[in-house]
Design an enzyme around this catalytic site. Structure first.
Site, PDB file in Angstrom:
ATOM      1  N   GLU A  95      -6.170  -2.084  54.767  1.00  0.00           N
ATOM      2  CA  GLU A  95      -5.146  -1.030  54.818  1.00  0.00           C
ATOM      3  C   GLU A  95      -5.527   0.216  54.029  1.00  0.00           C
ATOM      4  O   GLU A  95      -5.103   1.321  54.373  1.00  0.00           O
ATOM      5  CB  GLU A  95      -3.804  -1.578  54.319  1.00  0.00           C
ATOM      6  CG  GLU A  95      -3.165  -2.617  55.226  1.00  0.00           C
ATOM      7  CD  GLU A  95      -3.589  -4.047  54.906  1.00  0.00           C
ATOM      8  OE1 GLU A  95      -3.009  -4.985  55.488  1.00  0.00           O
ATOM      9  OE2 GLU A  95      -4.513  -4.216  54.078  1.00  0.00           O
ATOM     10  N   PHE A 130       9.360 -13.567  50.754  1.00  0.00           N
ATOM     11  CA  PHE A 130       7.922 -13.607  51.043  1.00  0.00           C
ATOM     12  C   PHE A 130       7.418 -12.223  51.444  1.00  0.00           C
ATOM     13  O   PHE A 130       7.961 -11.583  52.321  1.00  0.00           O
ATOM     14  CB  PHE A 130       7.638 -14.610  52.163  1.00  0.00           C
ATOM     15  CG  PHE A 130       6.188 -14.682  52.557  1.00  0.00           C
ATOM     16  CD1 PHE A 130       5.233 -15.177  51.672  1.00  0.00           C
ATOM     17  CD2 PHE A 130       5.775 -14.243  53.810  1.00  0.00           C
ATOM     18  CE1 PHE A 130       3.895 -15.236  52.035  1.00  0.00           C
ATOM     19  CE2 PHE A 130       4.440 -14.302  54.177  1.00  0.00           C
ATOM     20  CZ  PHE A 130       3.497 -14.802  53.297  1.00  0.00           C
ATOM     21  N   GLN A 131       6.382 -11.772  50.763  1.00  0.00           N
ATOM     22  CA  GLN A 131       5.741 -10.470  50.984  1.00  0.00           C
ATOM     23  C   GLN A 131       6.721  -9.295  50.801  1.00  0.00           C
ATOM     24  O   GLN A 131       6.554  -8.238  51.404  1.00  0.00           O
ATOM     25  CB  GLN A 131       5.071 -10.392  52.358  1.00  0.00           C
ATOM     26  CG  GLN A 131       3.837 -11.306  52.458  1.00  0.00           C
ATOM     27  CD  GLN A 131       2.976 -11.045  53.672  1.00  0.00           C
ATOM     28  OE1 GLN A 131       3.454 -10.599  54.695  1.00  0.00           O
ATOM     29  NE2 GLN A 131       1.686 -11.330  53.549  1.00  0.00           N
ATOM     30  N   LYS A 180      12.867  -5.054  58.523  1.00  0.00           N
ATOM     31  CA  LYS A 180      12.628  -5.735  59.797  1.00  0.00           C
ATOM     32  C   LYS A 180      13.869  -5.752  60.670  1.00  0.00           C
ATOM     33  O   LYS A 180      13.784  -5.609  61.905  1.00  0.00           O
ATOM     34  CB  LYS A 180      12.138  -7.162  59.533  1.00  0.00           C
ATOM     35  CG  LYS A 180      11.554  -7.841  60.761  1.00  0.00           C
ATOM     36  CD  LYS A 180      10.843  -9.129  60.402  1.00  0.00           C
ATOM     37  CE  LYS A 180      10.160  -9.737  61.626  1.00  0.00           C
ATOM     38  NZ  LYS A 180       9.414 -10.987  61.277  1.00  0.00           N
ATOM     39  N   MET A 208     -23.454   8.500  39.085  1.00  0.00           N
ATOM     40  CA  MET A 208     -22.811   9.406  38.142  1.00  0.00           C
ATOM     41  C   MET A 208     -22.483   8.693  36.833  1.00  0.00           C
ATOM     42  O   MET A 208     -22.582   9.279  35.748  1.00  0.00           O
ATOM     43  CB  MET A 208     -21.548  10.021  38.745  1.00  0.00           C
ATOM     44  CG  MET A 208     -20.973  11.168  37.930  1.00  0.00           C
ATOM     45  SD  MET A 208     -22.094  12.593  37.785  1.00  0.00           S
ATOM     46  CE  MET A 208     -21.736  13.457  39.319  1.00  0.00           C
TER      47      MET A 208
END
Length: 593
Positions: free
Chosen positions: A58, A120-121, A170, A495
């Site tokens: 993502e 959940f999540q 949802k 760097m």
């Protein structure tokens, strides 16, 4: 799907989302499905005008939306599920926030009835992203989706652009509501008051410009966001004012323009930084006086007056105190300002006093150029600067320079690109400036190529940053994108190593990095590649990559302990630059006069 008597259809929240995105002109979405956003993905099949790019992580989706926006000027759109899907977007949102890039992120969320229960999540993604978005929304009803999304687009692209997140539960995705795209249009608003010719600040700016003997324009990313490239060039030409660019401002002014000086700041050109320090007037156009371009603030351009043209009032006097602030869109401000500096017949009201100033800068430029690594004979070593310069030469020789987009990662190669690839067109350099996000280049290039399929897109990445998002190679193959990838491989986090060499007595703690065989890795994804370790092989291999019309990876094995010079060390003034040591074991350099 059903319709009411007023001809407005009744759609599910998921269908409303896609219909609203389509109405806003969205044709591409970068995303990754998951449980809390599955209703939205299920509805996608009903909207064939929108192409979905399946990312491998993502974070890549956010960077792709970012690269898409930077290359095209349009709002980029990314999508993720709840919980870890949403949190994986955060680095990309922060990258876009610090560089003022308009993207809209859509995330799924657990049903509203279980919000706050640690379902959940479930994660409070609006709370998490509050500091790294321009605004965000939590939507719990289907009828609120279209207004929220339309307002998100307006906020993302208006004023100072930035990312906006819309979190949709949802149950809101599954419920139904009437869809009226026009009725969901947000109220028009102007983020700043309109400047007028009689404004005291405008009059003060005119007076300072007319009195100046040693002016310089500081060209920032705001020039591109405003679409003010032509206006800035016309202004500079009318008054013969030299132009210094920030990293994100490169390309806004063609590098070949006689008034273009190059990049300012920590790894900018010495003559640019010296000119800023000696100037009697700074005209800051769409830049924010970032610490990487100012050096020690107490010693920054001490004898100059300063005019700051900026759309975001919060940036005024935040880092550098200015004499005149012109708050507004740069293009509008210049169109207002320019006529006040001319007579009725279009001639300047005062004779141009800057010719001696330009001569002084050009002399300084010529003196510094003899120390440039590019001007030294080939000594058998392959330097990253050579690689980037030769890629530039190859594109120019093919007549493709203005049709080339370079997307860099972050580190030494990023600075070498800024120094040695001469950008002639706006939106031709895409890089993470404010946040300095390693792993940015590969996914951002996917977004850029998707937005501009007819342009040549080059990734220039270090061996460290490239490995952070290398999984997106499969996204390139799945989308059949002809992206050229140059890995600047020096076996170090370059760097970090340079700073360790300079400030930590060469204690290279955790900066040597083991890498896979990048050509074999590319082959595993179905991408052709080549290894290059000789200067003579750079140009023919770059041509092979560019003309293959397929993705192509080149592993450039360059000098391990080369440094980016000049360099301003922390706490130093802009003119107190560290140059490449004359006893550098890699090469011999002539002493400066």
């Amino acid at each position: 799907m059903s319709t009411n008597t007023n001809q407005h259809p009744t759609l599910t929240g998921s269908e409303i989302l896609w219909a609203t995105l389509a109405g806003e002109g969205t044709t591409t979405v970068f995303g990754y499905p998951g449980g809390a956003i599955l209703p939205i993905y299920d509805a996608l099949r009903k909207f064939p005008t929108i192409h979905h790019v399946l990312v491998r992580h993502e974070q890549g989706a956010a960077h792709m939306a970012d690269g898409y926006s930077r290359a095209s000027g349009r709002v980029g759109v990314c999508m993720a599920t709840s919980g870890p899907g949403a949190t994986n977007l955060v680095t990309g949102l922060a990258t876009a926030m610090l560089d003022s890039i308009p993207i809209v992120a859509i995330t799924g969320q657990v049903s509203s009835k279980v919000l706050g229960s640690d379902a959940f999540q479930e994660i409070d993604i609006t709370g998490i992203t509050l500091p790294v978005t321009k605004h965000n929304f939590l939507v719990t009803r289907a009828e609120d989706i279209a207004p929220a999304v339309r307002e998100a687009f307006q906020i993302a692209r208006s004023g100072r652009p930035g990312p906006v997140l819309v979190d949709i539960t949802k149950d809101a995705q599954q419920a139904s509501a009437l869809f009226d795209f026009d009725a969901a249009k947000p109220h028009a608003y102007r983020p700043h008051p309109m400047l007028r010719a009689e404004s005291s600040s405008i009059r003060e700016a005119v007076e300072l410009i007319q009195q100046s003997q040693r002016p310089i324009i500081l060209a920032g990313h705001g020039i591109v966001e405003s679409g003010a490239e032509k206006e800035v060039i016309a202004f500079a030409e009318a008054h013969q004012i030299p132009i210094a660019s920030t990293l994100l401002g490169l390309g806004a002014i063609p590098a070949a323009h006689p008034l273009s000086l190059g990049m300012m700041g920590m790894h900018g050109e010495s003559w640019v930084n010296n000119a800023i320090q000696q100037a009697d007037l700074l005209l800051a156009f769409g830049m924010r006086f970032d610490d990487r371009v100012t050096g020690n603030l107490t010693k920054y351009s001490p004898n100059s007056k300063k005019i700051h043209v900026e759309i975001d009032p919060s940036e005024i006097n935040k880092n550098v105190r200015v004499d005149v602030a012109l708050i507004g869109d740069l293009k509008e401000v210049l169109n207002l300002l320019q006529p006040l500096l001319s007579t009725d017949n279009g001639q300047l009201t005062t004779e141009n006093p800057t010719h001696q100033w330009l001569d002084t800068i050009n002399q300084s430029k010529g003196t510094a150029a003899v120390r440039d690594i590019i001007n030294l004979p080939d000594n058998g070593h392959l330097y990253a600067a050579h690689v980037i310069n030769d890629i530039w030469h190859e594109a120019a020789a093919a007549g493709r320079l203005e049709q080339t987009i370079i997307v860099t990662d972050v580190g030494q190669h990023q600075m070498w690109e800024a120094q040695y690839f001469k950008h002639e067109a706006p939106r031709s350099l895409i890089t993470s400036g404010g946040l300095g996000t390693m792993g940015f280049a590969l996914p951002a290039a996917i977004g850029a190529k998707t937005a501009c399929p007819d342009k040549d897109v080059w990734v220039i990445a270090g061996d460290g940053g490239f490995q952070m998002t290398a999984a997106e190679l499969s996204t390139i193959v799945q989308e059949n994108l002809a992206i050229n990838i140059a890995v600047i491989n020096n076996g170090f986090l370059g760097m970090v190593r340079q700073w360790q060499e300079t400030f930590y007595d060469k204690n290279y703690s955790a900066s040597p990095i083991l890498s896979p065989d990048f050509v074999l890795l590319a082959a595993a994804h179905g991408i052709a590649g080549a290894n290059v370790s000789k200067r003579s092989d750079v140009t023919p291999t770059a041509t092979k990559a560019r003309t293959s019309n397929q993705p192509f990876l080149i592993n450039f094995q360059v000098e391990k302990e080369d440094g980016v010079y000049p360099m301003i060390t922390p706490g130093s003034a802009l003119h107190e630059m560290v140059r490449r040591p004359t006893n550098d074991p890699l090469l011999e350099l002539p002493e400066e006069d």
